[in-house]
Design a protein around this motif. Structure first.
Motif, mmCIF file in Angstrom:
data_model
loop_
_atom_site.group_PDB
_atom_site.id
_atom_site.type_symbol
_atom_site.label_atom_id
_atom_site.label_comp_id
_atom_site.label_asym_id
_atom_site.label_seq_id
_atom_site.Cartn_x
_atom_site.Cartn_y
_atom_site.Cartn_z
ATOM 1 N N ILE A 1 0.829 -1.211 0.000
ATOM 2 C CA ILE A 1 0.000 0.000 0.000
ATOM 3 C C ILE A 1 0.864 1.262 0.000
ATOM 4 C CG2 ILE A 1 -1.561 1.386 1.451
ATOM 5 C CD1 ILE A 1 -3.128 -1.099 2.043
ATOM 6 N N GLU A 2 1.949 1.251 0.811
ATOM 7 C CA GLU A 2 2.791 2.455 0.905
ATOM 8 C C GLU A 2 3.440 2.808 -0.448
ATOM 9 O OE1 GLU A 2 5.061 -0.681 3.510
ATOM 10 O OE2 GLU A 2 2.977 -0.234 2.975
ATOM 11 N N ASP A 3 3.778 1.786 -1.230
ATOM 12 C CA ASP A 3 4.381 2.040 -2.542
ATOM 13 C C ASP A 3 3.341 2.580 -3.528
ATOM 14 O OD1 ASP A 3 6.917 1.163 -1.675
ATOM 15 O OD2 ASP A 3 6.410 -0.929 -2.099
ATOM 16 N N ILE A 4 2.105 2.090 -3.389
ATOM 17 C CA ILE A 4 1.017 2.597 -4.238
ATOM 18 C C ILE A 4 0.746 4.064 -3.896
ATOM 19 C CG2 ILE A 4 -1.449 2.402 -4.792
ATOM 20 C CD1 ILE A 4 -1.187 -0.635 -4.290
ATOM 21 N N VAL A 5 0.732 4.374 -2.600
ATOM 22 C CA VAL A 5 0.468 5.757 -2.160
ATOM 23 C C VAL A 5 1.511 6.716 -2.743
ATOM 24 C CG1 VAL A 5 0.453 7.315 -0.161
ATOM 25 C CG2 VAL A 5 -0.811 5.157 -0.071
ATOM 26 N N LYS A 6 2.779 6.343 -2.646
ATOM 27 C CA LYS A 6 3.835 7.193 -3.195
ATOM 28 C C LYS A 6 3.672 7.334 -4.713
ATOM 29 C CE LYS A 6 8.867 7.872 -3.216
ATOM 30 N NZ LYS A 6 9.277 7.411 -4.546
ATOM 31 N N GLY A 7 3.288 6.228 -5.362
ATOM 32 C CA GLY A 7 3.046 6.259 -6.807
ATOM 33 C C GLY A 7 1.917 7.204 -7.179
ATOM 34 N N ILE A 8 0.871 7.222 -6.347
ATOM 35 C CA ILE A 8 -0.270 8.130 -6.569
ATOM 36 C C ILE A 8 0.177 9.584 -6.395
ATOM 37 C CG2 ILE A 8 -2.415 8.940 -5.456
ATOM 38 C CD1 ILE A 8 -2.894 6.624 -7.392
ATOM 39 N N HIS A 9 0.954 9.838 -5.339
ATOM 40 C CA HIS A 9 1.479 11.199 -5.120
ATOM 41 C C HIS A 9 2.311 11.664 -6.311
ATOM 42 C CE1 HIS A 9 1.055 10.820 -0.447
ATOM 43 N NE2 HIS A 9 -0.036 11.253 -1.015
#
Length: 272
Positions: free
Chosen positions: A186-194
């Motif tokens: 999830i944390e990698d997806i969040v950074k990707g979204i940012h």
């Protein structure tokens, strides 16, 4: 209240209502953010809350300026002002060296070029698509089953670059679901979204011409993960303030103070 001048700015956005009271055009006395915007009870609740915090009544307020998406519907307002001008004025109050503003709101993203004295020189805006806005982050947080306030912390834990390439909210949502199905953290997806939002908003900002100091306003500026992504994308340090979400209301309150002073000068001249 003697010679003290109290002014109020009310910023009615699409997803939140903000109120702020200034004393003598210099001191921020109190502020309020209500998580519902235009067409709801949000604006009147913001006014009520900010008055309660200062023990003032509407009669004590010398002038009220409304700004934002729903500014024309506020009955209590003495004046309406463009949100672009209010954002420029508010950012200049907080950061006197400001030359550019990136504002990510609930439904749109804006980049403003600021001249001497905080004057708005140019702007570009994206209000056609939710991607690159606070609404986009809300949708993604819901898919990830996390609170919007957790995105910043999750971003700091990312160890892998994940590319979210879709520029449409619906497709990006599908892309995120696909990443989750593949076991992406999830944390990698969040950074990707940012990073995805920073890419969209960064290109908007570059069109207006970025010069230091760059200030970020709007509720999304409270998310430091998003701020870092924009810094990486633009190559500029980005300044934020605890008042970033209240920036429009602050600018509106400053304009209200200027109106009071103009009226006083006019009265003086006419009485001579």
């Amino acid at each position: 209240m003697g010679d003290t001048i109290y002014t109020m700015g009310v910023d009615i956005g699409s997803t939140a209502s903000k109120g702020l009271i200034l004393k003598d055009g210099k001191e921020i006395m109190a502020s309020a953010v209500i998580d519902v915007g235009a067409g709801t009870s949000g604006p009147s609740r913001a006014i009520k809350e900010v008055l309660k915090k200062t023990n003032l009544t509407l009669d004590d307020i010398d002038f009220i300026t409304a700004t934002g998406y729903g500014r024309n519907a506020l009955e209590e307002a003495d004046f309406q002002m463009s949100e672009l001008s209010c954002h420029a004025k508010g950012a200049y109050f907080l950061f006197p060296k400001v030359r550019a503003i990136i504002d990510i709101g609930g439904q749109d993203a804006k980049a403003l070029k600021i001249g001497d004295g905080g004057v708005l020189e140019n702007f570009v805006m994206n209000d056609k698509c939710a991607a690159g806005t606070g609404r986009f982050l809300d949708v993604i947080a819901r898919v990830l089953e996390v609170d919007i306030s957790q995105l910043e912390e999750l971003d700091t834990k990312s160890t892998l670059d994940v590319t979210i390439s879709s520029t449409c909210t619906v497709f990006a949502e599908s892309e995120v679901i696909s990443q989750l199905a593949q076991g992406t953290k999830i944390e990698d997806i969040v950074k990707g979204i940012h990073d995805s939002i920073a890419s969209r908003v960064g290109s908007l900002a570059k069109r207006v011409g970025l010069k230091d100091d760059v200030v970020m306003t709007g509720g999304v500026a409270l998310n430091k993960g998003m701020v870092r992504a924009l810094e990486r994308n633009t190559g500029h340090k980005i300044y934020t303030s605890e008042y970033c979400q209240l920036n429009g209301a602050l600018g509106a309150s400053i304009f209200a103070y200027q109106k009071v002073m103009q009226n006083k000068r006019k009265t003086k001249v006419e009485s001579k």
